[in-house]
Write a protein that holds these residues in place. Structure first.
Motif, PDB file in Angstrom:
ATOM      1  N   TRP A   1       1.463   0.044   8.084  1.00  0.00           N
ATOM      2  CA  TRP A   1       0.527  -1.050   8.328  1.00  0.00           C
ATOM      3  C   TRP A   1      -0.549  -0.664   9.352  1.00  0.00           C
ATOM      4  O   TRP A   1      -1.706  -1.029   9.206  1.00  0.00           O
ATOM      5  CB  TRP A   1       1.276  -2.243   8.924  1.00  0.00           C
ATOM      6  CG  TRP A   1       2.121  -3.059   8.017  1.00  0.00           C
ATOM      7  CD1 TRP A   1       3.472  -2.928   7.783  1.00  0.00           C
ATOM      8  CD2 TRP A   1       1.710  -4.196   7.244  1.00  0.00           C
ATOM      9  NE1 TRP A   1       3.910  -3.901   6.927  1.00  0.00           N
ATOM     10  CE2 TRP A   1       2.846  -4.711   6.585  1.00  0.00           C
ATOM     11  CE3 TRP A   1       0.489  -4.842   7.058  1.00  0.00           C
ATOM     12  CZ2 TRP A   1       2.800  -5.831   5.751  1.00  0.00           C
ATOM     13  CZ3 TRP A   1       0.444  -5.951   6.232  1.00  0.00           C
ATOM     14  CH2 TRP A   1       1.589  -6.435   5.575  1.00  0.00           C
ATOM     15  N   GLY A   2      -0.154   0.025  10.401  1.00  0.00           N
ATOM     16  CA  GLY A   2      -1.097   0.247  11.505  1.00  0.00           C
ATOM     17  C   GLY A   2      -1.605  -1.086  12.031  1.00  0.00           C
ATOM     18  O   GLY A   2      -0.869  -2.081  12.056  1.00  0.00           O
TER      19      GLY A   2
ATOM     20  N   ARG B   1      -1.229  14.362  12.520  1.00  0.00           N
ATOM     21  CA  ARG B   1      -1.881  13.502  13.513  1.00  0.00           C
ATOM     22  C   ARG B   1      -1.008  13.377  14.748  1.00  0.00           C
ATOM     23  O   ARG B   1       0.195  13.205  14.649  1.00  0.00           O
ATOM     24  CB  ARG B   1      -2.141  12.118  12.924  1.00  0.00           C
ATOM     25  CG  ARG B   1      -3.106  12.216  11.758  1.00  0.00           C
ATOM     26  CD  ARG B   1      -3.687  10.883  11.406  1.00  0.00           C
ATOM     27  NE  ARG B   1      -4.629  11.080  10.303  1.00  0.00           N
ATOM     28  CZ  ARG B   1      -5.142  10.098   9.585  1.00  0.00           C
ATOM     29  NH1 ARG B   1      -4.822   8.847   9.859  1.00  0.00           N
ATOM     30  NH2 ARG B   1      -5.989  10.345   8.614  1.00  0.00           N
TER      31      ARG B   1
ATOM     32  N   THR C   1       0.821  -1.224   0.000  1.00  0.00           N
ATOM     33  CA  THR C   1       0.000   0.000   0.000  1.00  0.00           C
ATOM     34  C   THR C   1       0.849   1.266   0.000  1.00  0.00           C
ATOM     35  O   THR C   1       0.345   2.347  -0.300  1.00  0.00           O
ATOM     36  CB  THR C   1      -0.909   0.066   1.255  1.00  0.00           C
ATOM     37  OG1 THR C   1      -0.067   0.206   2.413  1.00  0.00           O
ATOM     38  CG2 THR C   1      -1.765  -1.187   1.390  1.00  0.00           C
TER      39      THR C   1
ATOM     40  N   ARG D   1       1.814   2.628   2.603  1.00  0.00           N
ATOM     41  CA  ARG D   1       1.462   3.350   3.833  1.00  0.00           C
ATOM     42  C   ARG D   1       1.757   2.469   5.053  1.00  0.00           C
ATOM     43  O   ARG D   1       1.865   1.253   4.930  1.00  0.00           O
ATOM     44  CB  ARG D   1      -0.016   3.749   3.817  1.00  0.00           C
ATOM     45  CG  ARG D   1      -0.392   4.656   2.637  1.00  0.00           C
ATOM     46  CD  ARG D   1      -1.821   5.174   2.737  1.00  0.00           C
ATOM     47  NE  ARG D   1      -2.026   5.851   4.011  1.00  0.00           N
ATOM     48  CZ  ARG D   1      -2.994   5.539   4.873  1.00  0.00           C
ATOM     49  NH1 ARG D   1      -3.853   4.583   4.587  1.00  0.00           N
ATOM     50  NH2 ARG D   1      -3.110   6.196   6.005  1.00  0.00           N
TER      51      ARG D   1
ATOM     52  N   ASN E   1       1.141   1.407  18.735  1.00  0.00           N
ATOM     53  CA  ASN E   1       0.682   0.177  18.077  1.00  0.00           C
ATOM     54  C   ASN E   1       1.677  -0.965  18.292  1.00  0.00           C
ATOM     55  O   ASN E   1       1.278  -2.120  18.496  1.00  0.00           O
ATOM     56  CB  ASN E   1       0.516   0.407  16.569  1.00  0.00           C
ATOM     57  CG  ASN E   1      -0.709   1.241  16.245  1.00  0.00           C
ATOM     58  OD1 ASN E   1      -1.621   1.370  17.056  1.00  0.00           O
ATOM     59  ND2 ASN E   1      -0.728   1.827  15.056  1.00  0.00           N
TER      60      ASN E   1
ATOM     61  N   ARG F   1      -7.040   6.344  17.648  1.00  0.00           N
ATOM     62  CA  ARG F   1      -7.815   6.227  16.405  1.00  0.00           C
ATOM     63  C   ARG F   1      -7.717   4.840  15.788  1.00  0.00           C
ATOM     64  O   ARG F   1      -7.449   4.700  14.592  1.00  0.00           O
ATOM     65  CB  ARG F   1      -7.345   7.274  15.393  1.00  0.00           C
ATOM     66  CG  ARG F   1      -7.467   8.715  15.878  1.00  0.00           C
ATOM     67  CD  ARG F   1      -6.602   9.658  15.051  1.00  0.00           C
ATOM     68  NE  ARG F   1      -6.857   9.477  13.626  1.00  0.00           N
ATOM     69  CZ  ARG F   1      -7.497  10.340  12.860  1.00  0.00           C
ATOM     70  NH1 ARG F   1      -7.926  11.488  13.376  1.00  0.00           N
ATOM     71  NH2 ARG F   1      -7.685  10.096  11.591  1.00  0.00           N
ATOM     72  N   GLU F   2      -7.894   3.815  16.579  1.00  0.00           N
ATOM     73  CA  GLU F   2      -7.799   2.427  16.100  1.00  0.00           C
ATOM     74  C   GLU F   2      -6.459   2.169  15.408  1.00  0.00           C
ATOM     75  O   GLU F   2      -6.346   1.339  14.498  1.00  0.00           O
ATOM     76  CB  GLU F   2      -8.954   2.078  15.140  1.00  0.00           C
ATOM     77  CG  GLU F   2     -10.349   2.302  15.721  1.00  0.00           C
ATOM     78  CD  GLU F   2     -10.704   1.285  16.804  1.00  0.00           C
ATOM     79  OE1 GLU F   2     -10.318   0.117  16.679  1.00  0.00           O
ATOM     80  OE2 GLU F   2     -11.357   1.687  17.793  1.00  0.00           O
ATOM     81  N   GLY F   3      -5.450   2.863  15.856  1.00  0.00           N
ATOM     82  CA  GLY F   3      -4.099   2.637  15.338  1.00  0.00           C
ATOM     83  C   GLY F   3      -3.737   3.487  14.140  1.00  0.00           C
ATOM     84  O   GLY F   3      -2.599   3.444  13.656  1.00  0.00           O
ATOM     85  N   ASP F   4      -4.656   4.301  13.690  1.00  0.00           N
ATOM     86  CA  ASP F   4      -4.442   5.104  12.480  1.00  0.00           C
ATOM     87  C   ASP F   4      -3.984   6.517  12.857  1.00  0.00           C
ATOM     88  O   ASP F   4      -4.696   7.491  12.636  1.00  0.00           O
ATOM     89  CB  ASP F   4      -5.750   5.144  11.673  1.00  0.00           C
ATOM     90  CG  ASP F   4      -5.563   5.819  10.314  1.00  0.00           C
ATOM     91  OD1 ASP F   4      -4.400   5.934   9.870  1.00  0.00           O
ATOM     92  OD2 ASP F   4      -6.576   6.236   9.732  1.00  0.00           O
ATOM     93  N   TYR F   5      -2.812   6.608  13.452  1.00  0.00           N
ATOM     94  CA  TYR F   5      -2.318   7.913  13.916  1.00  0.00           C
ATOM     95  C   TYR F   5      -1.016   8.315  13.240  1.00  0.00           C
ATOM     96  O   TYR F   5      -0.418   9.320  13.601  1.00  0.00           O
ATOM     97  CB  TYR F   5      -2.124   7.890  15.447  1.00  0.00           C
ATOM     98  CG  TYR F   5      -1.207   6.786  15.947  1.00  0.00           C
ATOM     99  CD1 TYR F   5       0.176   6.932  15.871  1.00  0.00           C
ATOM    100  CD2 TYR F   5      -1.725   5.614  16.462  1.00  0.00           C
ATOM    101  CE1 TYR F   5       1.018   5.914  16.309  1.00  0.00           C
ATOM    102  CE2 TYR F   5      -0.901   4.590  16.897  1.00  0.00           C
ATOM    103  CZ  TYR F   5       0.471   4.751  16.826  1.00  0.00           C
ATOM    104  OH  TYR F   5       1.299   3.744  17.247  1.00  0.00           O
ATOM    105  N   TYR F   6      -0.553   7.525  12.292  1.00  0.00           N
ATOM    106  CA  TYR F   6       0.702   7.881  11.627  1.00  0.00           C
ATOM    107  C   TYR F   6       0.425   8.957  10.579  1.00  0.00           C
ATOM    108  O   TYR F   6      -0.652   9.060  10.046  1.00  0.00           O
ATOM    109  CB  TYR F   6       1.326   6.651  10.948  1.00  0.00           C
ATOM    110  CG  TYR F   6       1.599   5.492  11.888  1.00  0.00           C
ATOM    111  CD1 TYR F   6       2.581   5.585  12.870  1.00  0.00           C
ATOM    112  CD2 TYR F   6       0.884   4.305  11.775  1.00  0.00           C
ATOM    113  CE1 TYR F   6       2.838   4.516  13.719  1.00  0.00           C
ATOM    114  CE2 TYR F   6       1.137   3.228  12.614  1.00  0.00           C
ATOM    115  CZ  TYR F   6       2.107   3.340  13.590  1.00  0.00           C
ATOM    116  OH  TYR F   6       2.351   2.289  14.432  1.00  0.00           O
TER     117      TYR F   6
END
Lengths: 394, 394
Positions: free
Chosen positions: A144-145, A238, A140, A142, A303, A229-234
């Motif tokens: 992994w989160g 943010r 991706t 991006r 994470n 944020r469910e691990g979506d902070y990268y």
């Protein structure tokens, strides 16, 4: 003495272990941090990590037979820096007291390797190289989160095995480590009984349901932090969940110590704080924990903490029981525990030793003592150095 | 046996103690919950609570001299329901095994009183009457929230003293309680050495810095929950910080038990859960803790939890040291501990006993055992009943 150390150490809490004294100065052996490209990894959980890399360091020389190797595995919040210094005058590795030329684990005789684990928490540290939720997913482009595959303790072992194979290691004279590193040692001894001659788990025992529960308590503040944020902070703009991560480190930091260590804070208040009158004010122990843990949060990744917890919870997950896991494990053991350990309780260590003996293993035991409880197995190893040396010579 | 109990108890986790078996059925003594209007209270921290009320219950009759009274103090998450049943067929109080007609604390001979503390956490429970952050501030007509004054363990004692005075009690033959109730007992014995003849703290010892730190860890998830809103969550349209409060109860719930208790969950997975493959999935111990703690959160108040923590942290806060606190304390002691207590560690209990002996007190000790660790002092008192009876007769 202890009092002064602990208080002075507040500012120095950014290293692997919050607020601990530096190991004593000795020979200034410099080690080089290297990167191992482990390639595509199939996890025990059935997923594929297409591109893995971990950092490692070595000291000593591998012999022609490839059988004088020692593997050192790191604790929950650590990395490969178990011995030597990464630069002249730099800080010594956490087990430098027992690893080096002429020391208990003698690098004049043994080729000692230590590697960063997968999902290592020290993502912001330039001297840690790991693959985990903060890594870029090549599919991706991006991070992994929380899409990163679950990895088990056994997956740590498999990646380390590839590293050792790449270095030409044919047999481990010893696999050892404290805490999470002790768990890796046990997992290694169970997974590769013919490759491992000796195992030395320190401040470690089985991860039973009790410990699985504690590990969940450690991580739960991260999930509560709205910045998680469910691990979506990268990514830009943010904020990482620093508060939650700091609260997680606070639990680890206190539980990894003993009440004797905390005496330095008895009936002490930070300047300007009056908790008997103001509900938001803090006691000295709270202030110390706040500061040490926030410093630690700034040098780690939330994470990765969650994934490291899960890897620990999945200790020996391939086996139906501890007895089954150790039945066919490596033959020789030195189990070192700390009687005041509040993470791995002494009865659990005793049960682990009994399981080894029931399986017919050669087992020695030793104890590390001091005010630091669990962490005695990281910072107070010098007094058991001769027993380690004798075990390795046996 | 133990295994089955623990699993069955999941659904019944709404009572005072999450997931514990009900006390054995005995004589069905019915007690009445009453309300004591304590009036305006000046706190140790120098603030004024203009209107305080607490609930209480009694069993037995006060004699003419007013000196056959016993005060029972409750644990952190408890209330005055230590003995009897609030209605025919209702559940028995937590120490009903040792309190009642003909029992160790014999209500045919003693007038036994038990009261709700200030800042009691069980705000939503109709059978708990307390004054704390969820109460209406008469000056504003709105809930106090975090504007409620800090109260110390000693403030609990002072309000109870008013209650006992109002009932005509002239002397306590015994003050006793488990955990937080043990701390209140010690605080009582230090504050009123001439009023208290005997003290029986159970699963309790000094709140040192180590314990202050743990208490902070207990409460920290509440402060992380965005619904906490600095304590301003009362009123229509606002959600209380249930997630944070549940995480707080999870820590208390696990730490108050022992690893032996957790064995029932070893290598078990809840239906449909596969934590080896999915990072969000749960192990059996985690699922049990999630469910038990959320049930507990729904029957308690987050701000009150914070104030209860602070009251505990302020244990013996009027004294420069433990030795100073017990120097002039009541003369006779029975200290009961649980060797597998993971909250009040055994070395701390031993130090407390040594402090009492150094101060010249008459001290007996006893131990409660079982798989429940700290909670043995709440639910496993029956085996020490005769020692309690003898202590009271001595």
């Amino acid at each position: 003495m202890i009092r002064r150390r602990g208080l002075l150490a507040i500012a120095g809490a950014t290293a692997g272990l919050a607020g601990l004294p530096a190991p004593p100065a000795g020979a200034q052996e410099v080690v080089e941090k290297r990167v191992f490209e482990a390639g595509s990894v199939q996890t025990r959980g059935g997923a594929t990590i297409p591109k893995t890399r971990i950092g490692y360091q070595t000291m000593g020389e591998l012999n022609a037979a490839g059988d004088n190797a020692v593997l050192i595995c790191h604790f929950f919040s650590g990395n490969s820096h178990a011995f030597g210094r990464l630069a002249p005058g730099g800080s010594a590795g956490y087990w430098d007291a027992i690893i080096g030329p002429g020391k208990a684990i003698d690098t004049d005789r043994y080729f000692v390797v230590s590697a960063d684990t997968l999902v290592n928490v020290n993502v912001p540290d330039a001297n840690t190289v790991t693959t985990g939720p903060a890594s870029i997913n090549p599919d991706t482009g991006r991070p992994w989160g929380m899409g990163f595959p679950v990895v088990a303790m056994r997956d740590f072992v498999e990646v380390q095995k590839r590293l050792l194979d790449s270095l030409g290691v044919k047999r481990l004279a010893l696999v050892a480590g404290p805490s999470n590193g002790g768990l890796q040692s046990i997992e290694w001894a169970a997974a590769y009984p013919d490759f491992v001659l000796r195992a030395m788990p320190v401040i470690a025992a089985e991860i039973d349901a009790w410990m699985q529960g504690w590990l969940d308590l450690w991580e739960s503040p991260i999930r509560l932090d709205p910045n998680w944020r469910e691990g979506d902070y990268y990514g830009q703009g943010r904020e990482p969940p620093l508060r939650g991560l700091a609260e997680a480190w606070k639990i680890v930091t206190l539980q990894a110590r003993d009440r004797i260590w905390a005496r330095q804070f008895d009936r002490k208040l930070p300047e300007g704080q009056d908790p008997a009158r103001r509900i938001a004010d803090r006691f000295a122990i709270e202030k110390w924990l706040d500061d040490a843990a926030m410093a630690r949060a700034r040098t780690s990744d939330a994470n990765s903490f969650l994934y490291m917890v899960r890897a620990n919870q999945l200790f020996l997950n391939d086996y139906p029981s501890l007895a089954a896991a150790v039945a066919g494990a490596a033959p020789r053991w030195l189990v070192i525990s700390s009687p005041t350990d509040r993470v791995f309780l002494q009865p659990g260590v005793e049960e682990f030793v009994a399981a080894l003996r029931s399986a017919g293993k050669q087992v020695q035991t030793a104890e590390v003592t001091g005010p630091l409880g669990h962490l005695n197995g990281v910072v107070a190893m010098a007094p058991v150095a001769e027993q380690v040396r004798a075990f390795l010579a046996d």
